[in-house]
Every structure is written in structure tokens, then in C-alpha cells.
Design a protein around this motif. Structure first.
Motif, PDB file in Angstrom:
ATOM      1  N   VAL A  77      15.089  32.219 -89.578  1.00  0.00           N
ATOM      2  CA  VAL A  77      16.339  32.493 -88.643  1.00  0.00           C
ATOM      3  C   VAL A  77      17.467  33.185 -89.115  1.00  0.00           C
ATOM      4  O   VAL A  77      17.949  34.033 -88.758  1.00  0.00           O
ATOM      5  CB  VAL A  77      16.649  31.069 -88.009  1.00  0.00           C
ATOM      6  CG1 VAL A  77      17.714  31.343 -87.200  1.00  0.00           C
ATOM      7  CG2 VAL A  77      15.598  30.708 -87.154  1.00  0.00           C
ATOM      8  N   VAL A  78      18.003  32.571 -90.344  1.00  0.00           N
ATOM      9  CA  VAL A  78      19.255  33.193 -90.980  1.00  0.00           C
ATOM     10  C   VAL A  78      18.592  34.482 -91.701  1.00  0.00           C
ATOM     11  O   VAL A  78      19.547  35.591 -91.377  1.00  0.00           O
ATOM     12  CB  VAL A  78      19.437  32.353 -92.116  1.00  0.00           C
ATOM     13  CG1 VAL A  78      20.824  33.067 -92.983  1.00  0.00           C
ATOM     14  CG2 VAL A  78      19.674  30.893 -92.019  1.00  0.00           C
TER      15      VAL A  78
ATOM     16  N   LEU B  80      14.500  40.663 -79.159  1.00  0.00           N
ATOM     17  CA  LEU B  80      14.950  39.568 -80.500  1.00  0.00           C
ATOM     18  C   LEU B  80      14.561  38.266 -80.025  1.00  0.00           C
ATOM     19  O   LEU B  80      14.361  37.680 -80.931  1.00  0.00           O
ATOM     20  CB  LEU B  80      16.898  39.716 -80.195  1.00  0.00           C
ATOM     21  CG  LEU B  80      17.254  39.352 -81.365  1.00  0.00           C
ATOM     22  CD1 LEU B  80      16.914  39.980 -82.540  1.00  0.00           C
ATOM     23  CD2 LEU B  80      18.756  39.572 -81.140  1.00  0.00           C
ATOM     24  N   GLN B  81      14.271  37.898 -78.863  1.00  0.00           N
ATOM     25  CA  GLN B  81      13.604  36.526 -78.416  1.00  0.00           C
ATOM     26  C   GLN B  81      12.208  36.499 -78.916  1.00  0.00           C
ATOM     27  O   GLN B  81      11.994  35.498 -79.677  1.00  0.00           O
ATOM     28  CB  GLN B  81      13.676  36.438 -76.979  1.00  0.00           C
ATOM     29  CG  GLN B  81      15.035  36.317 -76.218  1.00  0.00           C
ATOM     30  CD  GLN B  81      14.863  36.185 -74.904  1.00  0.00           C
ATOM     31  OE1 GLN B  81      13.838  36.507 -74.353  1.00  0.00           O
ATOM     32  NE2 GLN B  81      15.775  36.596 -74.077  1.00  0.00           N
TER      33      GLN B  81
ATOM     34  N   SER C  75      27.753  39.113 -80.203  1.00  0.00           N
ATOM     35  CA  SER C  75      27.191  37.989 -81.415  1.00  0.00           C
ATOM     36  C   SER C  75      25.780  37.909 -81.428  1.00  0.00           C
ATOM     37  O   SER C  75      24.968  38.295 -80.482  1.00  0.00           O
ATOM     38  CB  SER C  75      27.976  36.564 -81.134  1.00  0.00           C
ATOM     39  OG  SER C  75      27.488  36.077 -79.976  1.00  0.00           O
ATOM     40  N   PHE C  76      25.142  37.373 -82.549  1.00  0.00           N
ATOM     41  CA  PHE C  76      23.902  37.136 -82.392  1.00  0.00           C
ATOM     42  C   PHE C  76      23.232  36.407 -81.555  1.00  0.00           C
ATOM     43  O   PHE C  76      22.108  36.867 -80.937  1.00  0.00           O
ATOM     44  CB  PHE C  76      23.429  36.662 -84.041  1.00  0.00           C
ATOM     45  CG  PHE C  76      22.065  36.288 -84.244  1.00  0.00           C
ATOM     46  CD1 PHE C  76      21.020  37.572 -84.225  1.00  0.00           C
ATOM     47  CD2 PHE C  76      21.554  35.023 -84.253  1.00  0.00           C
ATOM     48  CE1 PHE C  76      19.694  37.365 -84.692  1.00  0.00           C
ATOM     49  CE2 PHE C  76      19.963  34.873 -84.308  1.00  0.00           C
ATOM     50  CZ  PHE C  76      19.297  36.064 -84.669  1.00  0.00           C
TER      51      PHE C  76
ATOM     52  N   SER D  41      19.477  40.476 -90.916  1.00  0.00           N
ATOM     53  CA  SER D  41      18.518  41.790 -90.752  1.00  0.00           C
ATOM     54  C   SER D  41      19.182  42.539 -89.601  1.00  0.00           C
ATOM     55  O   SER D  41      19.424  43.605 -89.408  1.00  0.00           O
ATOM     56  CB  SER D  41      17.103  41.638 -90.520  1.00  0.00           C
ATOM     57  OG  SER D  41      16.530  42.400 -90.075  1.00  0.00           O
ATOM     58  N   PHE D  42      19.295  41.641 -88.086  1.00  0.00           N
ATOM     59  CA  PHE D  42      19.841  42.113 -86.866  1.00  0.00           C
ATOM     60  C   PHE D  42      21.209  42.804 -87.054  1.00  0.00           C
ATOM     61  O   PHE D  42      21.772  43.806 -86.722  1.00  0.00           O
ATOM     62  CB  PHE D  42      19.841  41.455 -85.987  1.00  0.00           C
ATOM     63  CG  PHE D  42      20.298  41.837 -84.538  1.00  0.00           C
ATOM     64  CD1 PHE D  42      19.610  42.615 -83.607  1.00  0.00           C
ATOM     65  CD2 PHE D  42      21.498  41.406 -84.291  1.00  0.00           C
ATOM     66  CE1 PHE D  42      20.025  43.158 -82.526  1.00  0.00           C
ATOM     67  CE2 PHE D  42      21.942  41.702 -82.829  1.00  0.00           C
ATOM     68  CZ  PHE D  42      21.360  42.572 -82.160  1.00  0.00           C
ATOM     69  N   THR D  43      22.021  41.906 -87.732  1.00  0.00           N
ATOM     70  CA  THR D  43      23.603  42.237 -87.761  1.00  0.00           C
ATOM     71  C   THR D  43      23.882  43.220 -88.675  1.00  0.00           C
ATOM     72  O   THR D  43      24.909  44.292 -88.061  1.00  0.00           O
ATOM     73  CB  THR D  43      24.377  41.062 -88.018  1.00  0.00           C
ATOM     74  OG1 THR D  43      24.084  39.777 -87.205  1.00  0.00           O
ATOM     75  CG2 THR D  43      25.671  41.091 -88.078  1.00  0.00           C
TER      76      THR D  43
END
Length: 285
Positions: free
Chosen positions: A233-234, A13-14, A2-3, A239-241
Motif C-alpha cells: 500500500v505504501v 487505482l482501486q 490526494s491519494f 509510486s502513484f504520487t
């Protein structure tokens, strides 16, 4: 994975999340004053005008922050000089100067012999943010927020009634260029996140959304900053997922929030106005 688990596990990612949040806040705050002053085109101009400064900084091997700020401020001063010393109106001088600066930046990039890839400066890639970029963004963010807090009254008066502000003896031009400097710094802070081309959307869209939701400036500022954080954030999540371009995804999420406010805002939304007009028509019939 999960994200949230990925954020806990991966340092890159942090850094991306912290940088995105700060960019969402400062873009939202400064964007409120850009909206109130009717300077959306100037925001677009400054965001593009920093490109030659960034390119020159890379060519000289120095931090791009200095080159971008100098380039942005010089362009803002050039726009004012042309409009004040000719028959050319302000919007025309903006169009001339910022396109010239952007074109110069593109030429400089093509002439660079360095292997440095400036693609991310144009379109952003928050997932590739470096620790130095994160700390630069954080430093700029703190400086911008403190500046807005200290000079809130001056910015407020000059935004709503510049004539009265001038009558009170406030230095209108100095305040204007001070805001342009903050705008340039916010643009620089947003380069890695959304890039030069899309930064104007993060300056304008959250502030415009907040403008539909309230009539009070201080509430607008908090709402705009909050909406900028939500979009960042969303957008980073999607973007990552789904392996999407970070800058474009963040901007599209911000636009979706604007469309929701445009349709369903309690006072300014299309639905509310339709229902109000319908009730008024029924009362008259």
C-alpha cells in the motif's frame, strides 16, 4: 488530488490497490515457509523460471497463468531430479536450471513477433493492472490461503523437522512439490505487481522481517502478511504520487521495514543486543 481521493475516483487505482494487498498477503504467508526451509534461492529460481512459460503462453494466445505454473513446476522437478541423480548439490542444480529457464524465456521474448510488451512481466506495473489480472490474483490468493490453512500442520512439521515428519509417514517429497506449486502460483500472481525480477524480495523480505519479531510460526505468518500489505500500500502510494516504478518502490518500502526491525526489534535488533551486552558488561565490572 490526494491519494485517497484518487483511489475513490479512479477505477484503475482501486484495482491496483486490491491487487497489491492480495499480493502482499500471499507473498508474506508463503514466504514464511520458504524462510524456515532455507529455500530463498529456490524462491529466486521459481520466480525466474516462469518466464519461458509466460512467453510461450503469449505466443499461443492463452492465459499466461497456465504456462507460468507449468514452467515453474517443471523447473522445480528438474532441480530435484538433477540433485538426486548426480553429485551436483541442490544449490548448484538450482543455479543451473533457473538461469537456463530464464535465458530461454529471454530468447523466446526476442523471437516473438507479437506486439505484446512483456516489459511489465519483468519489472511489474501495478497501475496498469487489468480486471482479468485482478481476478486471477484474487483467485490464486484464495486458493493459496485455503491450502495453507488445510495443510498447516504438515507444512509446519516438515519445515521444522523433516526427519520426524518422515518417521510419522508424511510424504515429504509430495509436500515439497506442493509448496513449490504454491510458490509458483504466488509468483504468477505477483507478476503484474512487482514483476519476475523483484518478486523474490516480496517473498523473502516481509517474512524475514517477521522472523526478527517473533518465535512463533502463526504469529510470524500474520506479521509477514501484514508487513507485505503495508509495503504494498505504501509503495503504491509513492509510486502513484511521484510517478515511480511500482515494483521497485514496493520492494524498497519492504526493505525499509526490514531495516527498522533489524535495528530496533525488541529481541533480535542490533540496538537491543547492544544495550543488553552493555548492561551485562556493567554488571560484571
Amino acid at each position: 488530488m490526494s491519494f485517497i481521493e484518487a483511489v475513490i475516483q479512479y477505477g484503475f487505482l482501486q484495482k491496483a490497490l486490491l491487487t497489491s494487498i492480495m499480493v502482499g498477503i500471499i507473498c508474506g504467508v508463503v514466504g514464511c515457509f520458504i524462510i524456515l526451509r532455507g529455500m530463498a534461492l529456490m524462491g529466486d529460481a521459481i520466480s525466474h523460471a516462469v518466464l519461458p512459460g509466460v512467453a510461450i503462453a503469449y505466443m499461443l494466445g492463452i492465459n499466461f497463468f497456465a504456462g507460468a505454473v507449468i514452467s515453474g513446476v517443471l523447473t522445480a522437478m528438474s532441480i530435484g531430479f538433477v540433485s538426486q541423480n548426480s553429485r551436483i548439490k541442490n544449490d548448484i542444480s538450482i543455479g543451473i536450471m533457473f538461469t537456463a529457464a530464464f535465458a530461454l524465456g529471454i530468447i523466446l521474448i526476442t523471437l516473438m513477433k507479437s506486439s505484446t510488451d512483456l516489459y511489465h512481466i519483468l519489472f511489474g506495473n501495478v497501475l496498469a493492472v487489468r480486471p482479468s489480472d485482478m481476478w486471477t490474483t484474487l483467485g490464486i490468493g484464495i486458493f493459496v490461503l485455503i491450502s495453507i490453512y488445510l495443510f498447516y500442520k504438515e507444512l509446519l512439521v516438515t519445515s521444522f523437522d523433516p526427519t520426524m515428519a518422515e518417521a510419522y509417514g508424511l510424504p515429504i517429497k509430495i509436500i515439497h512439490y506442493f509448496l513449490m506449486t504454491l510458490l509458483t502460483m504466488v509468483t504468477v500472481a505477483s507478476l503484474q505487481t512487482v514483476g519476475i525480477i523483484l518478486v523474490v524480495a516480496m517473498l523473502i523480505t516481509p517474512a524475514a522481517t517477521a522472523y526478527l519479531l517473533t518465535d512463533r510460526l502463526w504469529v510470524m505468518i500474520y506479521l509477514s502478511a501484514g508487513l507485505g500489505v503495508i509495503a504494498s500500500v505504501v509503495g503504491l502510494y509513492f509510486s502513484f504520487t511521484y510517478n515511480l516504478a511500482s515494483g521497485a518502490t514496493i520492494v524498497l518500502v519492504s526493505t525499509a521495514l526490514f531495516l527498522l526491525a533489524f535495528g530496533f526489534s525488541p529481541k533480535q535488533g542490533i540496538l537491543w543486543r547492544f544495550l543488553k551486552a552493555r548492561r551485562k558488561k556493567q554488571a560484571l565490572s
